[in-house]
Design a protein around this motif. Structure first.
Motif, PDB file in Angstrom:
ATOM      1  N   LYS A   1      52.553  37.928  39.790  1.00 41.73           N
ATOM      2  CA  LYS A   1      51.118  37.684  39.595  1.00 41.73           C
ATOM      3  C   LYS A   1      50.374  38.967  39.231  1.00 41.73           C
ATOM      4  CE  LYS A   1      50.409  33.424  42.106  1.00 41.73           C
ATOM      5  NZ  LYS A   1      50.575  32.911  43.466  1.00 41.73           N
ATOM      6  N   ALA A   2      50.939  40.109  39.625  1.00 39.00           N
ATOM      7  CA  ALA A   2      50.255  41.376  39.344  1.00 39.00           C
ATOM      8  C   ALA A   2      50.372  41.796  37.879  1.00 39.00           C
ATOM      9  CB  ALA A   2      50.832  42.469  40.232  1.00 39.00           C
TER      10      ALA A   2
ATOM     11  N   GLU B   1      43.029  37.559  36.592  1.00 41.12           N
ATOM     12  CA  GLU B   1      41.687  36.973  36.474  1.00 41.12           C
ATOM     13  C   GLU B   1      40.982  36.854  37.814  1.00 41.12           C
ATOM     14  OE1 GLU B   1      44.542  35.501  35.845  1.00 41.12           O
ATOM     15  OE2 GLU B   1      44.653  34.656  33.822  1.00 41.12           O
ATOM     16  N   ARG B   2      41.521  37.518  38.856  1.00 44.18           N
ATOM     17  CA  ARG B   2      41.044  37.278  40.209  1.00 44.18           C
ATOM     18  C   ARG B   2      39.530  37.442  40.360  1.00 44.18           C
ATOM     19  NH1 ARG B   2      39.942  39.899  44.908  1.00 44.18           N
ATOM     20  NH2 ARG B   2      40.549  38.770  46.791  1.00 44.18           N
ATOM     21  N   SER B   3      38.999  38.498  39.768  1.00 47.17           N
ATOM     22  CA  SER B   3      37.588  38.788  40.000  1.00 47.17           C
ATOM     23  C   SER B   3      36.700  38.341  38.845  1.00 47.17           C
ATOM     24  CB  SER B   3      37.405  40.289  40.217  1.00 47.17           C
ATOM     25  OG  SER B   3      38.171  40.678  41.314  1.00 47.17           O
TER      26      SER B   3
ATOM     27  N   PHE C   1      42.293  48.259  41.011  1.00 46.55           N
ATOM     28  CA  PHE C   1      40.903  48.351  40.576  1.00 46.55           C
ATOM     29  C   PHE C   1      40.606  47.407  39.428  1.00 46.55           C
ATOM     30  CE2 PHE C   1      43.257  51.588  38.301  1.00 46.55           C
ATOM     31  CZ  PHE C   1      42.845  51.387  36.992  1.00 46.55           C
ATOM     32  N   LEU C   2      39.314  47.213  39.192  1.00 43.42           N
ATOM     33  CA  LEU C   2      38.893  46.318  38.118  1.00 43.42           C
ATOM     34  C   LEU C   2      38.573  47.149  36.888  1.00 43.42           C
ATOM     35  CD1 LEU C   2      36.438  44.026  40.103  1.00 43.42           C
ATOM     36  CD2 LEU C   2      38.876  43.709  39.697  1.00 43.42           C
ATOM     37  N   ASP C   3      38.929  46.642  35.726  1.00 44.79           N
ATOM     38  CA  ASP C   3      38.519  47.352  34.517  1.00 44.79           C
ATOM     39  C   ASP C   3      37.131  46.873  34.105  1.00 44.79           C
ATOM     40  OD1 ASP C   3      38.830  44.935  33.247  1.00 44.79           O
ATOM     41  OD2 ASP C   3      40.738  45.452  32.311  1.00 44.79           O
TER      42      ASP C   3
ATOM     43  N   GLY D   1      36.248  43.316  34.164  1.00 49.19           N
ATOM     44  CA  GLY D   1      36.333  42.612  35.438  1.00 49.19           C
ATOM     45  C   GLY D   1      37.722  42.098  35.761  1.00 49.19           C
ATOM     46  N   HIS D   2      38.712  42.487  34.964  1.00 43.62           N
ATOM     47  CA  HIS D   2      40.079  42.056  35.238  1.00 43.62           C
ATOM     48  C   HIS D   2      40.768  43.010  36.194  1.00 43.62           C
ATOM     49  CE1 HIS D   2      39.396  39.664  31.518  1.00 43.62           C
ATOM     50  NE2 HIS D   2      40.028  38.772  32.262  1.00 43.62           N
ATOM     51  N   THR D   3      41.737  42.455  36.918  1.00 39.21           N
ATOM     52  CA  THR D   3      42.353  43.205  38.016  1.00 39.21           C
ATOM     53  C   THR D   3      43.615  43.919  37.571  1.00 39.21           C
ATOM     54  OG1 THR D   3      41.549  41.491  39.485  1.00 39.21           O
ATOM     55  CG2 THR D   3      43.230  42.984  40.367  1.00 39.21           C
TER      56      THR D   3
END
Lengths: 547, 348
Positions: A184-185, B343-345, A325-327, A330-332
């Motif tokens: 998932k990462a 797409e979590r956040s 962190f988020l770019d 807003g993606h992880t």
């Protein structure tokens, strides 16, 4: 074989069979070509054999298990003989694994045999790889075979993991949960890949059947193909031999395949099989009934993956906190997972490509069939030791909790220590190993030039004490001087008169490898040392070969 | 490095690179003299070795036969000790059957077969110049006869065809999952307004009054046990919750206090690292520890990560009590539980 065809006329079953086979498959030619092929003898050459035979045991025991195992996640209520689980909901996969253990005579034995053989397969392959590395057996013309062997090692880990996940007990489910989390990462496609692997949401009802297909068909088939290529290349190159008198790059010294190696290697297959069977009969492994069916909620503390997955699990544990962190979109980015994966991949790629790198640095295009003693390639040996230390730190990382509880240490302290060791350990290992190798080389030179210390102390007439040194015989001596010695190079301009970046890099690496070097003793040096000893004798006393 | 010319011996002369090729190298004295074994010089020893080898093979026969005998002698039944007995006696005898063959064969090879090492010539892997010339000729001929280099259109269209033909196969994998929005389903759990918190695995509703200070409950949503079996684990893998009661004065976060009920707080039990159940609660430090990779969360402070590889806090479940005094959820989790994903956040 021509004898066999002649004697065929006289009759006899063996001769008749030989004739039959020769006339249909050309058996005569095959035996003539391979029957007396020479193989060198050394215990370290058996490591690869252990791996090969463990794989055969895996095929045999695994096939037996497929006759009973049902890779289905359809829910059933257990009504078998194992009391504690009676009436529990479970998948058919888990139930059939329990039934193999408790309701098939020899089933438990086969499960344990299969598991132990898998552990030994990967272990033997790993040790074999280390033997090949530390003796320089990967040098020309065997670079490609190194890569093939490396692929086998990776496939072996894949085979192990897919098998570990089949019984659908708590441990295998948790292993899959971790894989799911790692998948998932993956940026962009992680959630999709996970969904495709599990056929929907984790854990779903498809994964066991899918892994089963990989485990019993695709992976073993690939392993077989790669083993075939691996062994085919051994036949083409003929086996390497250790340096020593009479052993050269243009010959191979050892015993003939028939009859000696049919006896030794054939017998060794039975030894490996027998030892595995003995261990399986007496030492329990993976008692799946203790953990129960997979449930995402409970977990047993202190569980460990199979040893060869340990380094991957350790890498996950050693990642520092707060790397996610988020770019700007807003993606992880889960660097806490991606970084360990990257470390594993980079390590593996470095291992796979090492032979090509070393070949580039040395520029040595000759074929090498005489193995290096590890001390005679100090930098390579040190690099290997550093790599092993790195691997070992990752591996220890998978057991931080057990180390902490067994030795009553702080869990956080253990983890931080291993994080530091992961970086510092390889550097220390490199330095110590390289110095040790160089010292051993110097010791070899001493022995060649001045003979072996005998421990006998002699007092000379004028009162001086000396230890008597005994010269070693020519064969032993040759073993100590027959090695490839390299010198560092400087960056030279090419045909256009330009010093390229590549040339500079190669010069720098050659210094890294060969700046500290101990050259083998030459004939001149030996003659000088010996005449020096003789003078000593004449002038000193009647004791022989004094130093 | 340009390689030098073929030497007269037919073997190719390669560049040695940085290797030092010394003219003053100590000469190879040749193979060590062969040491004669006892079995080669003494008939007595030879005979003894021969009977030892045969002895091993006989032991093997005895082992294999006893394995068969034990298979039938020790049947297995509901008593699990019978499994152990059968495994042990059958396995050890079968092992003996194999080990003894191994010992016998190796002993045979080492004592009775010739042990003088022999040398065999080894040739370079590289083919001779004639062979290489012929190989090149064959390739050129094949190229000429097929026109592979000459006929650009054929060649390029073939590349195109070869590049595209695997794609239908790839598309086939699409139906490995029927879920068209995997990141969407990850956002929702069974929790919703009014869903009771019940114990895992029995499904008993929990009264707020029963949650004493310091106690821990493993919790699932009411209705999970009634789901069809094939959906149960999927839902549980997202909805599992850990419930504890803290002294309200110990709770550092106002949000945490507000989302709980008189110090009773509920957090997702699925680790935000790679999804193991965060099942270990240390009472006096109020830390939650994941047994898989040791991520540690502070349950008095929004379950923030204080150690280990996890990167974000465990999501809190907003709870209250219903009119019968049972704990209920107020809402689903406000963020996805478990491991992170791309797409979590991102708001949908």
């Amino acid at each position: 074989m021509s004898n066999a065809t002649n004697t065929a006329k006289k009759g006899g079953f063996l001769a008749g069979t030989a004739n039959y086979l020769d006339e249909r498959v050309g058996m005569g030619g095959i035996l003539k070509e391979f029957g007396r092929k020479i193989f060198p003898d050394h215990w370290s050459f058996m490591l690869g054999e252990v791996a090969l035979y463990s794989f055969l045991v895996l095929l045999l025991s695994g096939t037996y298990l497929t006759f009973f195992f049902q890779p289905s996640q359809v829910d059933v209520i257990y009504d078998g003989v194992y009391g504690p689980l009676k009436g529990a909901h479970m998948s058919i996969a888990y139930k059939s694994a329990l039934d193999i253990s408790f309701e098939v005579r020899g089933g438990l034995l086969m499960r344990e045999l299969h598991h132990w053989a898998a552990l030994l397969f990967v272990a033997a392959a790993g040790l074999h790889m280390m033997r090949v590395f530390f003796t320089g057996a990967f040098r020309k013309p065997r670079e490609i075979n190194w890569v093939v062997g490396f692929a086998l090692f990776v496939l072996a880990m894949g085979g192990g993991f897919t098998g570990y996940s089949l019984p659908d007990d708590l441990l295998s489910g948790n292993g899959l949960r971790i894989i799911d989390g790692m998948i998932k990462a993956i940026p962009v496609i992680g959630a999709y890949v996970s969904s495709m692997l599990f056929g929907g949401e984790f854990p779903g009802t498809h994964i066991v059947a899918r892994l089963y297909g990989l485990h019993i068909l695709l992976i073993p088939a690939l392993i077989l193909v790669f083993i075939a290529i691996h062994l085919f290349m051994v036949v083409i190159h003929k086996h390497t031999h250790y340096s020593g008198p009479g052993r050269r790059d243009d010959n191979v010294v050892g015993y003939p395949l028939m009859p000696v190696y049919v006896g030794k290697a054939g017998g060794f297959f039975f030894l490996v099989f027998g030892v595995l069977m003995l261990v399986a009969a007496t030492v329990s492994i993976n008692p799946i009934w203790l953990y129960g069916s997979y449930d995402p909620s409970p977990v047993s503390a202190g569980t460990q993956p199979d040893w060869y997955i340990g380094w991957a699990d350790g890498a996950l544990r050693l990642a520092p906190t707060h790397l996610e962190f988020l770019d700007w979109t807003g993606h992880t980015w889960s660097w806490n997972i991606l970084l360990p994966i990257l470390v594993l991949v980079v390590f593996v790629v470095l291992v796979a490509f090492y032979p090509f790198f070393e070949a580039w640095v040395t520029g040595d295009k000759r074929e090498h069939h005489v193995l290096d003693r590890p001390r005679n390639a100090p930098t390579r040996t040190a690099i290997g030791a550093a790599g092993m230390t790195f691997y070992a730190a990752l591996w220890a990382g998978a057991s931080t909790d057990l180390i902490a509880t067994h030795f009553h240490l702080s869990l956080n302290g253990v983890l931080t220590t291993i994080q530091i060791l992961l970086i510092v350990g390889p550097i220390i290992a490199f330095y110590i190993t390289k110095r040790t190798c160089l010292s051993l080389q110097r010791k070899d030179r001493e022995i060649v030039l001045h003979g072996r210390e005998t421990g006998r102390i002699v007092r000379l007439p004028h009162g001086e004490y000396m230890e008597v040194h005994e010269p070693i015989d020519d064969h032993e001596l040759y073993k100590l001087v027959d090695f490839v010695d390299h010198q560092p190079t400087v960056a030279r301009p090419n045909a256009k008169g330009k010093i390229t970046l590549g040339a500079r890099m190669r010069a720098a690496w050659s210094r890294f490898y060969f700046e500290d070097r101990v050259a083998p003793v030459t004939t001149g040096e030996l003659a000088e040392a010996r005449s020096h000893h003789e003078n000593h004798e004449v002038a000193g006393s009647d004791a022989k070969a004094l130093h | 490095m340009a390689s030098k010319q073929e030497s007269q011996g037919g073997e190719h002369e390669y560049s040695a690179g940085l290797a030092v090729v010394s003219a003053d190298k100590i000469a190879d004295p040749g193979l060590e003299p062969h040491r004669v074994r006892m079995t080669d010089k003494s008939e007595k020893h030879e005979k003894r070795a021969a009977s030892q080898v045969a002895g091993w093979f006989l032991i093997s026969i005895a082992g294999s036969i006893s394995a068969i005998v034990f298979y039938f002698l020790f049947p297995i039944n509901a008593d699990l000790n019978t499994v152990r007995t059968n495994t042990f006696f059958f396995g050890v005898s079968a092992a003996l059957g194999m080990l003894a063959i191994g010992f016998g064969a190796v002993h045979w090879a080492k004592t009775l077969m010739p042990d003088a090492e022999v040398a065999e010539a080894r040739h370079q892997t590289r083919g001779s110049e004639e062979v290489r010339a012929r190989a090149i000729e064959i390739v050129n001929l094949a190229n000429q006869e097929s026109g592979f280099s000459r006929r650009k259109l054929i060649r390029r269209s073939l590349y195109g065809a070869l590049a595209l033909f695997p794609l239908p196969g790839l598309v086939l994998f699409k139906d490995l999952t029927t879920n068209n929005n995997p990141s969407g389903t990850l956002r929702h759990t069974m929790w919703a307004r009014g869903v009771r918190l019940v114990t895992d695995p029995l499904g008993t509703p929990i009264k707020a009054a029963d949650v004493t200070l310091g106690s821990v409950f493993h919790v699932i949503p009411e209705g999970l046990n009634e789901l069809p079996e094939d959906q149960k684990l999927e839902q549980k893998a997202k909805a599992a919750v850990l419930l504890v009661r803290l002294d309200e004065s110990e709770i550092k976060s106002e949000k945490e206090k507000a989302w709980g009920h008189q110090g009773i707080v509920a957090y997702s039990k699925i680790c935000t690292h790679v999804g193991c159940p965060v099942a270990l609660y240390e009472q006096h430090t109020h830390h939650l520890l994941c047994p898989c990779h040791q991520s540690t969360f502070d349950i008095t402070d929004d379950c923030k990560v204080i150690f280990g590889p996890a990167s974000h806090a465990l999501p809190q479940l907003q709870i209250s009590v219903d009119n019968q005094g049972y704990l209920v959820a107020n809402h689903d989790f406000f963020e996805p539980v478990g491991p992170s994903f791309w797409e979590r956040s991102v708001n949908e």
